[in-house]
Design an enzyme around this catalytic site. Sequence first.
Site, mmCIF file in Angstrom:
data_model
loop_
_atom_site.group_PDB
_atom_site.id
_atom_site.type_symbol
_atom_site.label_atom_id
_atom_site.label_comp_id
_atom_site.label_asym_id
_atom_site.label_seq_id
_atom_site.Cartn_x
_atom_site.Cartn_y
_atom_site.Cartn_z
ATOM 1 N N SER A 1 29.001 74.649 62.207
ATOM 2 C CA SER A 1 28.568 76.017 62.527
ATOM 3 C C SER A 1 28.474 76.844 61.138
ATOM 4 O O SER A 1 29.025 76.414 60.362
ATOM 5 C CB SER A 1 29.443 76.664 63.432
ATOM 6 N N TYR B 1 38.862 78.008 64.939
ATOM 7 C CA TYR B 1 37.473 77.537 65.152
ATOM 8 C C TYR B 1 36.780 77.416 63.774
ATOM 9 O O TYR B 1 35.915 76.688 63.358
ATOM 10 C CB TYR B 1 36.570 78.744 66.017
HETATM 11 N N1 LIG Z 1 26.282 78.616 70.744
HETATM 12 C C1 LIG Z 1 26.512 79.134 69.567
HETATM 13 O O1 LIG Z 1 26.359 80.258 69.238
HETATM 14 C C2 LIG Z 1 27.185 78.288 68.641
HETATM 15 C C3 LIG Z 1 26.800 78.426 67.371
HETATM 16 C C4 LIG Z 1 27.345 77.704 66.308
HETATM 17 C C5 LIG Z 1 27.751 76.447 66.700
HETATM 18 N N2 LIG Z 1 27.886 76.103 68.055
HETATM 19 C C6 LIG Z 1 28.181 74.443 68.086
HETATM 20 O O2 LIG Z 1 27.208 73.845 68.985
HETATM 21 C C7 LIG Z 1 27.768 73.118 69.868
HETATM 22 C C8 LIG Z 1 27.214 73.037 71.278
HETATM 23 O O3 LIG Z 1 27.642 74.149 71.937
HETATM 24 P P1 LIG Z 1 26.771 75.139 72.712
HETATM 25 O O4 LIG Z 1 26.703 76.387 72.134
HETATM 26 O O5 LIG Z 1 25.665 74.374 73.376
HETATM 27 O O6 LIG Z 1 27.931 75.347 74.010
HETATM 28 P P2 LIG Z 1 28.140 74.524 75.393
HETATM 29 O O7 LIG Z 1 26.987 74.809 76.147
HETATM 30 O O8 LIG Z 1 29.449 75.006 76.012
HETATM 31 O O9 LIG Z 1 28.168 72.988 75.044
HETATM 32 C C9 LIG Z 1 29.363 72.406 74.580
HETATM 33 C C10 LIG Z 1 29.341 71.063 74.840
HETATM 34 O O10 LIG Z 1 30.556 70.379 74.212
HETATM 35 C C11 LIG Z 1 31.183 69.552 75.518
HETATM 36 N N3 LIG Z 1 32.391 69.462 75.426
HETATM 37 C C12 LIG Z 1 33.508 70.257 75.142
HETATM 38 N N4 LIG Z 1 34.659 69.858 75.234
HETATM 39 C C13 LIG Z 1 34.420 68.498 75.552
HETATM 40 C C14 LIG Z 1 35.304 67.316 75.638
HETATM 41 N N5 LIG Z 1 36.508 67.564 75.605
HETATM 42 N N6 LIG Z 1 34.683 66.195 75.902
HETATM 43 C C15 LIG Z 1 33.699 66.024 76.050
HETATM 44 N N7 LIG Z 1 32.699 66.910 75.596
HETATM 45 C C16 LIG Z 1 33.130 68.316 75.574
HETATM 46 C C17 LIG Z 1 30.616 70.169 76.770
HETATM 47 O O11 LIG Z 1 30.681 69.569 77.809
HETATM 48 P P3 LIG Z 1 31.711 69.050 79.167
HETATM 49 O O12 LIG Z 1 32.411 70.766 79.158
HETATM 50 O O13 LIG Z 1 30.874 68.977 80.242
HETATM 51 O O14 LIG Z 1 32.555 68.293 78.729
HETATM 52 C C18 LIG Z 1 29.313 70.706 76.353
HETATM 53 O O15 LIG Z 1 28.390 69.621 76.539
HETATM 54 C C19 LIG Z 1 29.488 73.148 69.729
HETATM 55 O O16 LIG Z 1 29.938 72.076 68.885
HETATM 56 C C20 LIG Z 1 29.382 74.671 69.160
HETATM 57 O O17 LIG Z 1 30.613 74.709 68.341
HETATM 58 C C21 LIG Z 1 27.357 76.963 69.132
#
Ligand SMILES: NC(=O)c1ccc[n+]([C@@H]2O[C@H](COP(=O)([O-])OP(=O)(O)OC[C@H]3O[C@@H](n4cnc5c(N)ncnc54)[C@H](OP(=O)(O)O)[C@@H]3O)[C@@H](O)[C@H]2O)c1
Length: 262
Positions: free
Chosen positions: A155, A168
């Site tokens: 990120s 984070y």
């Molecule tokens: N959205 C943003 O603005 C943003 C910005 C920068 C970076 N990111 C990064 O992008 C990545 C994806 O996030 P997203 O934005 O797409 O959010 P999201 O929709 O909440 O996706 C998060 C994913 O991680 C999985 N996850 C969380 N805890 C887990 C666990 N204990 N075991 C297995 N899987 C787990 C969730 O699956 P389950 O809950 O089904 O397990 C889900 O598939 C993350 O690493 C996040 O830090 C996001």
Amino acid sequence: MTEVENKLPAETPLSPKKRAIIVGASSGIGAALAHRLADEGFLVALLARRAEMLEKLTNEINSKHGETRAINYIHDVTDYESVPELLKKIISDLGGLDTFVYNAGISVMVGLKKYDFEKDRQTFDVNLNGALAWLNPVAELFQNLKSGQIVGVSSVAGERGRVGNPSYNVSKAALTCYLEALRNRLTRYGVNVLTVKPGPVETDMIKDVDGVLFPISAEQAAGDIFNAMRKRKQEVYTSARWRWIMLVVRNIPSFIFRKMTF
Ligand SMILES: NC(=O)c1ccc[n+]([C@@H]2O[C@H](COP(=O)([O-])OP(=O)(O)OC[C@H]3O[C@@H](n4cnc5c(N)ncnc54)[C@H](OP(=O)(O)O)[C@@H]3O)[C@@H](O)[C@H]2O)c1
């Protein structure tokens, strides 16, 4: 041949199949990337905890393509001990492995004036320790194979320590650093390591956050990630403007940064 392998379309010289694992595939960026990779002809193994979401995504992908391009496994990344066996099983089901994506991540808000070790630990367990549990055996495998691609979703938040969500920031800073170290180890074996640095992406993760700057869709993020994978880049900001925003943010002197509230 395993039961799952039986369902997967066979590789032929005219229809080569790349095989990918996405950890954290049930929603948001991971789900959009699963669609994109399947669209590009990959066989994808999708992992996360939420069984229903994974099943729905798997069915969507397979019915769109009229063949099995996605399979799923229920997995909690904090179940570190299960990783080596599960990795072996998935590779056997897929018939090999070309690409591994660690996308799982959580952002547990603590509160601007609060401190909470338990929440910090949860963040580290998923964003960092889960990544290490998966990336170590995958790195060893690709090192031995002398091929492969690792994608780690970090990120822009890992580039500075900020007031809003310190653990984070630290988890992503550590992940970025670990991915760099892996790249320095593995490039000499022909393995590509891509670090993804998203800015705000419209997913569940930021649905309750007000006033985010330049948000993009998960599909756009997945498109940027796929283009960077194809070009075997080392790092990609999504959207691209965040490269320039973060160049400025990284250089804001501490005496100013300390007064900021973001
Ligand atoms: N959205 C943003 O603005 C943003 C910005 C920068 C970076 N990111 C990064 O992008 C990545 C994806 O996030 P997203 O934005 O797409 O959010 P999201 O929709 O909440 O996706 C998060 C994913 O991680 C999985 N996850 C969380 N805890 C887990 C666990 N204990 N075991 C297995 N899987 C787990 C969730 O699956 P389950 O809950 O089904 O397990 C889900 O598939 C993350 O690493 C996040 O830090 C996001």
